[in-house]
Design a protein around this motif. Sequence first.
Motif, PDB file in Angstrom:
ATOM      1  N   THR A   1       0.812  -1.221   0.000  1.00  0.00           N
ATOM      2  CA  THR A   1       0.000   0.000   0.000  1.00  0.00           C
ATOM      3  C   THR A   1       0.841   1.264   0.000  1.00  0.00           C
ATOM      4  O   THR A   1       0.626   2.177  -0.801  1.00  0.00           O
ATOM      5  N   TRP A   2       1.818   1.340   0.908  1.00  0.00           N
ATOM      6  CA  TRP A   2       2.585   2.576   1.039  1.00  0.00           C
ATOM      7  C   TRP A   2       3.439   2.829  -0.194  1.00  0.00           C
ATOM      8  O   TRP A   2       3.526   3.961  -0.672  1.00  0.00           O
TER       9      TRP A   2
ATOM     10  N   GLU B   1      -0.472  -6.420  -0.047  1.00  0.00           N
ATOM     11  CA  GLU B   1       0.610  -6.772   0.875  1.00  0.00           C
ATOM     12  C   GLU B   1       1.077  -8.201   0.620  1.00  0.00           C
ATOM     13  O   GLU B   1       2.117  -8.613   1.122  1.00  0.00           O
TER      14      GLU B   1
ATOM     15  N   LEU C   1      -2.739  -2.720  12.815  1.00  0.00           N
ATOM     16  CA  LEU C   1      -3.481  -3.611  11.933  1.00  0.00           C
ATOM     17  C   LEU C   1      -3.892  -4.844  12.727  1.00  0.00           C
ATOM     18  O   LEU C   1      -3.166  -5.282  13.630  1.00  0.00           O
TER      19      LEU C   1
ATOM     20  N   ALA D   1       4.103  -4.723  10.071  1.00  0.00           N
ATOM     21  CA  ALA D   1       2.762  -4.761  10.651  1.00  0.00           C
ATOM     22  C   ALA D   1       2.707  -5.724  11.833  1.00  0.00           C
ATOM     23  O   ALA D   1       1.973  -5.487  12.804  1.00  0.00           O
TER      24      ALA D   1
ATOM     25  N   THR E   1      -6.845  -2.142   7.070  1.00  0.00           N
ATOM     26  CA  THR E   1      -6.036  -1.723   5.930  1.00  0.00           C
ATOM     27  C   THR E   1      -5.040  -0.667   6.409  1.00  0.00           C
ATOM     28  O   THR E   1      -5.304   0.061   7.382  1.00  0.00           O
ATOM     29  N   PRO E   2      -3.889  -0.540   5.732  1.00  0.00           N
ATOM     30  CA  PRO E   2      -2.943   0.512   6.105  1.00  0.00           C
ATOM     31  C   PRO E   2      -3.535   1.905   6.022  1.00  0.00           C
ATOM     32  O   PRO E   2      -3.231   2.765   6.851  1.00  0.00           O
ATOM     33  N   TYR E   3      -4.394   2.156   5.031  1.00  0.00           N
ATOM     34  CA  TYR E   3      -4.984   3.486   4.906  1.00  0.00           C
ATOM     35  C   TYR E   3      -5.888   3.815   6.095  1.00  0.00           C
ATOM     36  O   TYR E   3      -5.927   4.953   6.567  1.00  0.00           O
TER      37      TYR E   3
ATOM     38  N   LEU F   1      -5.522   2.610   9.092  1.00  0.00           N
ATOM     39  CA  LEU F   1      -4.595   2.878  10.193  1.00  0.00           C
ATOM     40  C   LEU F   1      -4.112   4.320  10.126  1.00  0.00           C
ATOM     41  O   LEU F   1      -4.115   5.033  11.138  1.00  0.00           O
ATOM     42  N   ARG F   2      -3.711   4.771   8.946  1.00  0.00           N
ATOM     43  CA  ARG F   2      -3.248   6.148   8.800  1.00  0.00           C
ATOM     44  C   ARG F   2      -4.354   7.147   9.156  1.00  0.00           C
ATOM     45  O   ARG F   2      -4.097   8.154   9.837  1.00  0.00           O
TER      46      ARG F   2
ATOM     47  N   MET G   1       4.711   3.268  10.644  1.00  0.00           N
ATOM     48  CA  MET G   1       4.653   3.475   9.197  1.00  0.00           C
ATOM     49  C   MET G   1       6.071   3.567   8.656  1.00  0.00           C
ATOM     50  O   MET G   1       7.001   3.947   9.378  1.00  0.00           O
TER      51      MET G   1
END
Length: 296
Positions: free
Chosen positions: A100-101, A128, A181, A191, A208-210, A212-213, A225
């Motif tokens: 994702t990142w 991922e 996560l 993670a 999802t990472p988004y 989390l952000r 991150m």
Amino acid sequence: MKNIRWDDLQVFAHVARSGGLSGAAATLSLSAPTVGRRMLALEQATGKSLFVRSRTGYVLTQDGRALLRKVQAMEASAKPVEEWISTDVERPAIRISAGTWTANFIADNFVRLWTPNDPFRICFKTTEARLDITHREIEIGIRNQSAEGGNLASRRTVEVSFAPYVARNHPNPKGSEWVSLGSDEAITRSARWLLTQQDASICAWANTPYTLRDLVRAGAGKGVMPCFAGDRDPQLMRAGPLIAELADTQYLVMHNDDRHRPEVRKAIDRLHALFRDHAELFRGDRPIGAAGTDDA
């Protein structure tokens, strides 16, 4: 085997390669429960146990490994037909797999990767999970490990650092609780790291990472991150030092034959140059601020 559909076998292959339901579900745009039900139905249809299920994921049984080999052979046989049906001959698609990142970073710098004059297109595969380059699910994979057999080649790019981040306006950045996560979604080493910290108090979970952000931005707590993501976000600041044990190296991995195709070679060179030009950002040498310090 009776009543077994090709798309169920493809779902099976994604679960096998990702090692669990969540990774496969994200790649296929399905829910994890749906993927799980389809795997149970496939086992009933074959009359064989294909997975050993545990809290840490899905591991193939001997029968599962045998089926995966057969499915991979079917995929390789079907690929020329799929390309004949779907590929624009004038503009072939280069499929790039990234987490994702990293995918977000590349998308933000897309003009460095592609121009309207290029005789190819770019297809992002954001996941991922690790897609299969040997059997040509993608042309280029961006990974934290170099190629290991399978007629693959790799090219080293940059060192990647990780740190805890918190909302820039958080009233107690260093004392805040963690956002993580969930265990089913924590596929990557970074993670999973937080889940191994016994003294970490987690106040919120994301799938999802988004998400989390977004939770970190909203002030829910601090989250881990990569620096090239956290340090590019003006709404965030570091809530502590770099996490040394998470530092790793990023590689471009590709099929040893496909990397000589002109369009693939051009994409590889541009990706490498993009990462090289932002090496300081990836190493964590360009923070825009840290808790208790002036902005740098």
